[in-house]
Design an enzyme around this catalytic site. Structure first.
Site, mmCIF file in Angstrom:
data_model
loop_
_atom_site.group_PDB
_atom_site.id
_atom_site.type_symbol
_atom_site.label_atom_id
_atom_site.label_comp_id
_atom_site.label_asym_id
_atom_site.label_seq_id
_atom_site.Cartn_x
_atom_site.Cartn_y
_atom_site.Cartn_z
ATOM 1 N N TRP A 174 31.229 42.091 33.716
ATOM 2 C CA TRP A 174 32.002 43.127 33.014
ATOM 3 C C TRP A 174 31.342 43.527 31.703
ATOM 4 O O TRP A 174 31.332 44.700 31.338
ATOM 5 C CB TRP A 174 33.448 42.681 32.809
ATOM 6 C CG TRP A 174 34.179 42.518 34.103
ATOM 7 C CD1 TRP A 174 34.732 41.370 34.595
ATOM 8 C CD2 TRP A 174 34.412 43.542 35.102
ATOM 9 N NE1 TRP A 174 35.278 41.615 35.826
ATOM 10 C CE2 TRP A 174 35.112 42.924 36.162
ATOM 11 C CE3 TRP A 174 34.106 44.897 35.195
ATOM 12 C CZ2 TRP A 174 35.507 43.627 37.308
ATOM 13 C CZ3 TRP A 174 34.489 45.600 36.335
ATOM 14 C CH2 TRP A 174 35.190 44.967 37.370
ATOM 15 N N ASP A 198 36.979 43.085 25.150
ATOM 16 C CA ASP A 198 37.677 43.267 26.424
ATOM 17 C C ASP A 198 38.417 41.968 26.719
ATOM 18 O O ASP A 198 37.791 40.940 26.961
ATOM 19 C CB ASP A 198 36.642 43.576 27.510
ATOM 20 C CG ASP A 198 37.229 43.652 28.913
ATOM 21 O OD1 ASP A 198 38.446 43.433 29.084
ATOM 22 O OD2 ASP A 198 36.449 43.936 29.855
ATOM 23 N N LYS A 211 45.479 42.092 35.376
ATOM 24 C CA LYS A 211 45.124 40.688 35.482
ATOM 25 C C LYS A 211 46.289 39.814 35.014
ATOM 26 O O LYS A 211 46.648 38.873 35.679
ATOM 27 C CB LYS A 211 43.882 40.370 34.641
ATOM 28 C CG LYS A 211 42.691 41.291 34.900
ATOM 29 C CD LYS A 211 42.049 41.074 36.268
ATOM 30 C CE LYS A 211 41.199 42.238 36.732
ATOM 31 N NZ LYS A 211 39.999 42.477 35.967
HETATM 32 C C1 LIG Z 1 38.916 43.475 36.042
HETATM 33 C C2 LIG Z 1 38.186 43.579 34.788
HETATM 34 C C3 LIG Z 1 37.638 44.810 34.359
HETATM 35 C C4 LIG Z 1 37.729 46.069 35.179
HETATM 36 O O1 LIG Z 1 39.041 46.525 35.209
HETATM 37 P P1 LIG Z 1 39.424 47.913 35.886
HETATM 38 O O2 LIG Z 1 40.819 48.120 35.368
HETATM 39 O O3 LIG Z 1 39.361 47.699 37.361
HETATM 40 O O4 LIG Z 1 38.496 48.947 35.420
HETATM 41 C C5 LIG Z 1 36.990 44.839 33.149
HETATM 42 N N1 LIG Z 1 36.881 43.744 32.390
HETATM 43 C C6 LIG Z 1 37.388 42.546 32.772
HETATM 44 C C7 LIG Z 1 37.232 41.365 31.884
HETATM 45 C C8 LIG Z 1 38.056 42.434 33.981
HETATM 46 O O5 LIG Z 1 38.549 41.246 34.358
#
Ligand SMILES: *Cc1c(COP(=O)(O)O)cnc(C)c1O
Length: 361
Positions: free
Chosen positions: A101, A171, A195
């Site tokens: 990511w 993030d 998540k």
């Molecule tokens: C799942 C995830 C993403 C991507 O998320 P989307 O909403 O599918 O774009 C980005 N960063 C992390 C840490 C993730 O777990």
């Protein structure tokens, strides 16, 4: 068939109480005679939903007044572009690469400026967090970017990087609301909610006000400007209304559970059940350096691909879903987010012990 133990990395398990409450309100939301899905986002009822959701996440995370909370769309991935488009004034940014990511965010940012990978744990398959106490932060960096919990590899920063005064962007998709955070240490904290917080379709961006400016890169679409969403309280266009409503319910559930300090304590006890077992198992082993282990995503392997596949298959038959590791790394991964009950992990470990006894030659 009842509910399974769902160890999916995302979209992931939600609190059963929240789902039940949403089911009860499905046809008639509190006397409005309609579902939240059918409701105008300009209605009084929805205004209350989004305002309460914002207040509740502010309370939970102790968000200072000089930060905005934005409920946006496009997933976490859209932020990979939105962040450089809005924050790059010098067109320079530093990225720490701790997994897929972070790498994707880095690749996307390259479209907009000079982007430096100032540290990486790629050399050991992202199984650790690099030492970030004295990194070569660029003199003119607009921000330093991290992915705080690495969903695929199961690592988590236990201390934030020393950004030498530069704005930190993080993030937190897969550790959102799993423990207390000091918001003042960040310029932006953001995460896709699927998540640990709610249904896919909402991304929450917590951003310091001075970073919200008109001064975005030329050609930045209106919908990708933080300012337009901040000025319109996330109602510039139709927001992901039903998703925000469910997030709001999860916030209330978290408050009822005692807030983020209580969640952290719960998550530590829960993850320890699995890690303690992995540490003494003769069949399974964790893949992450101990001090960098995530409380949310726990990857493990037997060291034998066929046995891994057998485990995933038998676990599924026994009601433990989505234990297969990410397609890029193989093995297994148990995602044990806030809403995974203690019992789910206890039963998983029981099952693993049984599997170990049957399969250890
Ligand atoms: C799942 C995830 C993403 C991507 O998320 P989307 O909403 O599918 O774009 C980005 N960063 C992390 C840490 C993730 O777990």
């Amino acid at each position: 068939m009842g509910r399974v133990y769902n160890f999916s990395a995302g979209p992931a398990v939600l609190p059963e109480e929240v789902l039940k409450e949403a089911a009860e309100e499905m046809l008639d939301y509190r006397g409005t005679g309609m579902s939240v899905m059918e409701m105008s986002h300009r209605s009084k009822a929805f205004e209350t939903i989004i305002e309460e959701a914002e207040q509740d996440i502010r309370d939970l995370m102790n968000i200072p007044d000089n930060y905005k909370v934005l409920f946006l769309q496009g997933g976490a991935s859209q932020q990979f572009a939105m962040i450089p488009m809005n924050l790059m004034k010098n067109k320079v940014a530093d990225y720490i690469i701790t997994g897929q990511w972070a790498k994707k965010a880095y690749e996307e940012a390259k479209k907009y400026g000079k982007v430096n990978a100032i540290a990486s744990s790629a050399d050991k398959t992202f199984s650790y967090i690099p030492d970030c106490s004295d990194l070569p932060i660029s003199e003119d960096a607009d921000y330093v970017y991290i992915c705080e919990n690495n969903t695929i590899y199961g690592t988590k920063y236990k201390t934030l990087p020393n950004t030498k005064g530069k704005v930190l962007v993080s993030d937190v998709s897969s550790c959102f609301l799993s423990e207390p955070v000091d918001v003042t240490k960040y310029g932006i904290i953001y995460g896709g909610v699927q998540k640990n917080v709610g249904p896919a379709g909402v991304v929450i961006v917590i951003i310091r006000e001075d970073l919200i400016t008109e001064d975005t890169l030329p050609g930045t679409p209106t919908m990708l400007k933080y300012k337009i969403h901040a000025d319109n309280k996330s109602l510039y266009n139709t927001p992901p209304a039903y998703g925000i409503y469910i997030c709001g319910k999860v916030f209330k559930w978290l408050k009822k559970k005692g807030g983020l300090a209580a969640m952290k304590e719960f998550n530590e006890r829960k993850a320890a059940i699995l890690y303690d077992y992995l540490d003494q198992s003769k069949l399974f082993k964790g893949t992450v350096r101990k001090e960098d282990r995530s409380l949310m995503n726990v990857p493990f392997v037997t060291g034998n691909e066929e046995l891994d596949a057998k485990f995933v298959k038998e676990a599924k038959a026994a009601g433990f879903e989505n234990l297969k590791g990410h397609r890029t790394v193989g093995g297994m991964r148990a995602s044990i987010y806030n809403a995974m009950p203690m019992e789910g992990v206890e039963k998983l470990v029981e099952f693993m012990k049984k599997f170990e006894a049957e399969n250890l030659k």
